[in-house]
Design a protein around this motif. Structure first.
Motif, PDB file in Angstrom:
ATOM      1  N   VAL A  32      -3.596   4.358   3.034  1.00 24.16           N
ATOM      2  CA  VAL A  32      -3.338   4.376   4.539  1.00 24.16           C
ATOM      3  C   VAL A  32      -3.042   3.139   5.385  1.00 24.16           C
ATOM      4  O   VAL A  32      -2.302   2.924   6.108  1.00 24.16           O
ATOM      5  CB  VAL A  32      -4.282   5.401   5.206  1.00 24.16           C
ATOM      6  CG1 VAL A  32      -4.432   5.339   6.765  1.00 24.16           C
ATOM      7  CG2 VAL A  32      -4.456   6.908   4.570  1.00 24.16           C
ATOM      8  N   LEU A  33      -4.006   2.427   5.072  1.00 22.57           N
ATOM      9  CA  LEU A  33      -4.118   0.863   5.616  1.00 22.57           C
ATOM     10  C   LEU A  33      -2.668   0.283   5.172  1.00 22.57           C
ATOM     11  O   LEU A  33      -2.187  -0.526   6.038  1.00 22.57           O
ATOM     12  CB  LEU A  33      -5.260  -0.112   4.767  1.00 22.57           C
ATOM     13  CG  LEU A  33      -6.405   0.444   5.490  1.00 22.57           C
ATOM     14  CD1 LEU A  33      -7.886  -0.336   4.689  1.00 22.57           C
ATOM     15  CD2 LEU A  33      -6.603   0.461   6.924  1.00 22.57           C
ATOM     16  N   VAL A  34      -2.372   0.399   3.994  1.00 24.68           N
ATOM     17  CA  VAL A  34      -0.920  -0.069   3.499  1.00 24.68           C
ATOM     18  C   VAL A  34       0.227   0.658   4.270  1.00 24.68           C
ATOM     19  O   VAL A  34       0.872  -0.146   4.845  1.00 24.68           O
ATOM     20  CB  VAL A  34      -0.734   0.068   1.981  1.00 24.68           C
ATOM     21  CG1 VAL A  34       0.588  -0.238   1.613  1.00 24.68           C
ATOM     22  CG2 VAL A  34      -1.735  -0.806   1.105  1.00 24.68           C
ATOM     23  N   LEU A  35       0.009   1.819   4.684  1.00 20.55           N
ATOM     24  CA  LEU A  35       0.990   2.667   5.354  1.00 20.55           C
ATOM     25  C   LEU A  35       0.980   2.146   6.922  1.00 20.55           C
ATOM     26  O   LEU A  35       1.971   1.757   7.419  1.00 20.55           O
ATOM     27  CB  LEU A  35       1.034   4.158   5.277  1.00 20.55           C
ATOM     28  CG  LEU A  35       1.269   4.815   3.936  1.00 20.55           C
ATOM     29  CD1 LEU A  35       0.927   6.261   4.003  1.00 20.55           C
ATOM     30  CD2 LEU A  35       2.791   4.669   3.877  1.00 20.55           C
ATOM     31  N   LEU A  36      -0.258   1.706   7.493  1.00 20.75           N
ATOM     32  CA  LEU A  36      -0.258   1.336   8.545  1.00 20.75           C
ATOM     33  C   LEU A  36       0.438  -0.173   8.838  1.00 20.75           C
ATOM     34  O   LEU A  36       0.971  -0.632   9.764  1.00 20.75           O
ATOM     35  CB  LEU A  36      -1.731   1.436   9.197  1.00 20.75           C
ATOM     36  CG  LEU A  36      -2.401   2.497   9.618  1.00 20.75           C
ATOM     37  CD1 LEU A  36      -3.837   2.482   9.882  1.00 20.75           C
ATOM     38  CD2 LEU A  36      -1.462   3.087  10.761  1.00 20.75           C
ATOM     39  N   ASP A  37       0.133  -0.825   7.917  1.00 20.22           N
ATOM     40  CA  ASP A  37       0.472  -2.407   7.864  1.00 20.22           C
ATOM     41  C   ASP A  37       2.155  -2.359   7.694  1.00 20.22           C
ATOM     42  O   ASP A  37       2.870  -2.773   8.296  1.00 20.22           O
ATOM     43  CB  ASP A  37       0.079  -3.057   6.608  1.00 20.22           C
ATOM     44  CG  ASP A  37      -1.360  -3.586   6.651  1.00 20.22           C
ATOM     45  OD1 ASP A  37      -1.798  -3.461   7.930  1.00 20.22           O
ATOM     46  OD2 ASP A  37      -1.858  -4.078   5.720  1.00 20.22           O
ATOM     47  N   ASP A  38       2.777  -1.420   6.762  1.00 23.25           N
ATOM     48  CA  ASP A  38       4.443  -1.318   6.701  1.00 23.25           C
ATOM     49  C   ASP A  38       4.757  -0.711   8.056  1.00 23.25           C
ATOM     50  O   ASP A  38       5.616  -1.040   8.342  1.00 23.25           O
ATOM     51  CB  ASP A  38       4.555  -0.282   5.589  1.00 23.25           C
ATOM     52  CG  ASP A  38       4.340  -0.656   4.252  1.00 23.25           C
ATOM     53  OD1 ASP A  38       3.880  -2.118   4.086  1.00 23.25           O
ATOM     54  OD2 ASP A  38       4.195   0.013   3.176  1.00 23.25           O
ATOM     55  N   ALA A  39       4.030   0.297   8.608  1.00 27.88           N
ATOM     56  CA  ALA A  39       4.621   0.778  10.039  1.00 27.88           C
ATOM     57  C   ALA A  39       4.450  -0.282  10.945  1.00 27.88           C
ATOM     58  O   ALA A  39       5.493  -0.494  12.028  1.00 27.88           O
ATOM     59  CB  ALA A  39       3.662   1.957  10.379  1.00 27.88           C
ATOM     60  N   GLU A  40       3.404  -1.169  10.918  1.00 29.86           N
ATOM     61  CA  GLU A  40       3.379  -2.322  11.880  1.00 29.86           C
ATOM     62  C   GLU A  40       4.670  -3.549  11.668  1.00 29.86           C
ATOM     63  O   GLU A  40       5.328  -3.546  12.675  1.00 29.86           O
ATOM     64  CB  GLU A  40       2.104  -3.158  11.947  1.00 29.86           C
ATOM     65  CG  GLU A  40       0.878  -2.426  12.391  1.00 29.86           C
ATOM     66  CD  GLU A  40      -0.274  -3.128  12.574  1.00 29.86           C
ATOM     67  OE1 GLU A  40      -0.194  -4.374  11.844  1.00 29.86           O
ATOM     68  OE2 GLU A  40      -1.389  -2.809  12.960  1.00 29.86           O
ATOM     69  N   ARG A  41       4.921  -3.494  10.358  1.00 30.78           N
ATOM     70  CA  ARG A  41       6.125  -4.504  10.155  1.00 30.78           C
ATOM     71  C   ARG A  41       7.507  -3.862  10.445  1.00 30.78           C
ATOM     72  O   ARG A  41       8.123  -4.536  11.099  1.00 30.78           O
ATOM     73  CB  ARG A  41       6.232  -4.868   8.532  1.00 30.78           C
ATOM     74  CG  ARG A  41       4.932  -5.969   8.134  1.00 30.78           C
ATOM     75  CD  ARG A  41       5.297  -6.416   6.911  1.00 30.78           C
ATOM     76  NE  ARG A  41       5.103  -5.213   5.641  1.00 30.78           N
ATOM     77  CZ  ARG A  41       3.857  -5.121   5.147  1.00 30.78           C
ATOM     78  NH1 ARG A  41       2.979  -5.685   5.341  1.00 30.78           N
ATOM     79  NH2 ARG A  41       3.928  -4.129   4.177  1.00 30.78           N
ATOM     80  N   ALA A  48      12.769  -6.381  17.037  1.00 38.48           N
ATOM     81  CA  ALA A  48      13.629  -7.518  17.101  1.00 38.48           C
ATOM     82  C   ALA A  48      14.917  -7.130  16.900  1.00 38.48           C
ATOM     83  O   ALA A  48      15.873  -7.735  17.548  1.00 38.48           O
ATOM     84  CB  ALA A  48      13.382  -8.464  15.596  1.00 38.48           C
ATOM     85  N   ALA A  49      15.345  -6.005  16.167  1.00 39.49           N
ATOM     86  CA  ALA A  49      16.500  -5.561  16.118  1.00 39.49           C
ATOM     87  C   ALA A  49      17.023  -5.085  17.394  1.00 39.49           C
ATOM     88  O   ALA A  49      18.166  -5.348  17.939  1.00 39.49           O
ATOM     89  CB  ALA A  49      16.802  -4.425  14.961  1.00 39.49           C
TER      90      ALA A  49
END
Length: 187
Positions: A32-41, A48-49
């Motif tokens: 879940v933490l990895v998914l949250l980091d991915d979602a933030e990125r 930016a886009a």
């Protein structure tokens, strides 16, 4: 699409089911933490886009505004040219045969000569104004003087005709002048 993130009910339900479920739940936390980091990125990249798209849109708006100005100016110029062509069309149509003949019969050397003539026009104008026109203004007074000169020449001719032997000299001169004219004609 719903992400498989456990909620508070899932945690309570897992506690009721037992330790295996608790271990699975605790094992899902790093995911879940990895998914949250991915979602933030992804959110940062999307922001930016979106910012780049906004900049492109603003630049495009500037280009569109400039193009609109160019189109407006072109419309004005087209109106002016159209009016000018409408005004000149009858004259151009009448001149067309003359211009075609001129284009077909004019040699490059003639064009060069015309350019040289135009280059000399200031000097020619000055000379005509300074030399020729003053002489032309005096021609009105020359005519009576020429008439008097012709009268005197006739009187002298009459007087010479009365001198003895002059008739023969005159005939000989007339014959020589006649022969000269004949020779000139034959050449």
């Amino acid at each position: 699409m719903r992400l498989p993130v456990p909620g508070p009910r899932d945690v309570l339900s897992a506690l009721e089911r037992g330790g295996d479920q608790l271990e699975a739940l605790v094992g899902a936390v790093p995911r879940v933490l990895v998914l949250l980091d991915d979602a933030e990125r992804l959110l940062v990249r999307a922001s930016a886009a979106i910012e780049r798209v906004r900049e492109v849109t603003e630049s495009a708006n500037v280009v569109v505004a400039r193009a609109s100005g160019v189109v407006d100016d072109a419309g004005t110029q087209i109106g002016r040219v159209t009016h000018l062509l409408d005004e000149l069309e009858p004259s151009l149509l009448r001149l067309q045969p003359t211009l075609e003949t001129l284009a077909e019969t004019t040699h490059a050397d003639e064009v060069k000569a015309l350019v040289r003539l135009v280059d000399h026009l200031p000097e020619l104008t000055a000379r005509v104004e300074g030399d020729v026109l003053p002489v032309l203004t005096t021609l009105g007074t020359v005519a009576p003087d020429m008439h008097d000169l012709l009268t005197v020449a006739r009187e002298l001719n009459d007087m010479l005709a009365k001198v003895p032997g002059m008739g023969r000299i005159k005939r000989r001169v007339d014959e020589e002048v006649g022969e000269d004219d004949t020779q000139e004609t034959l050449k």
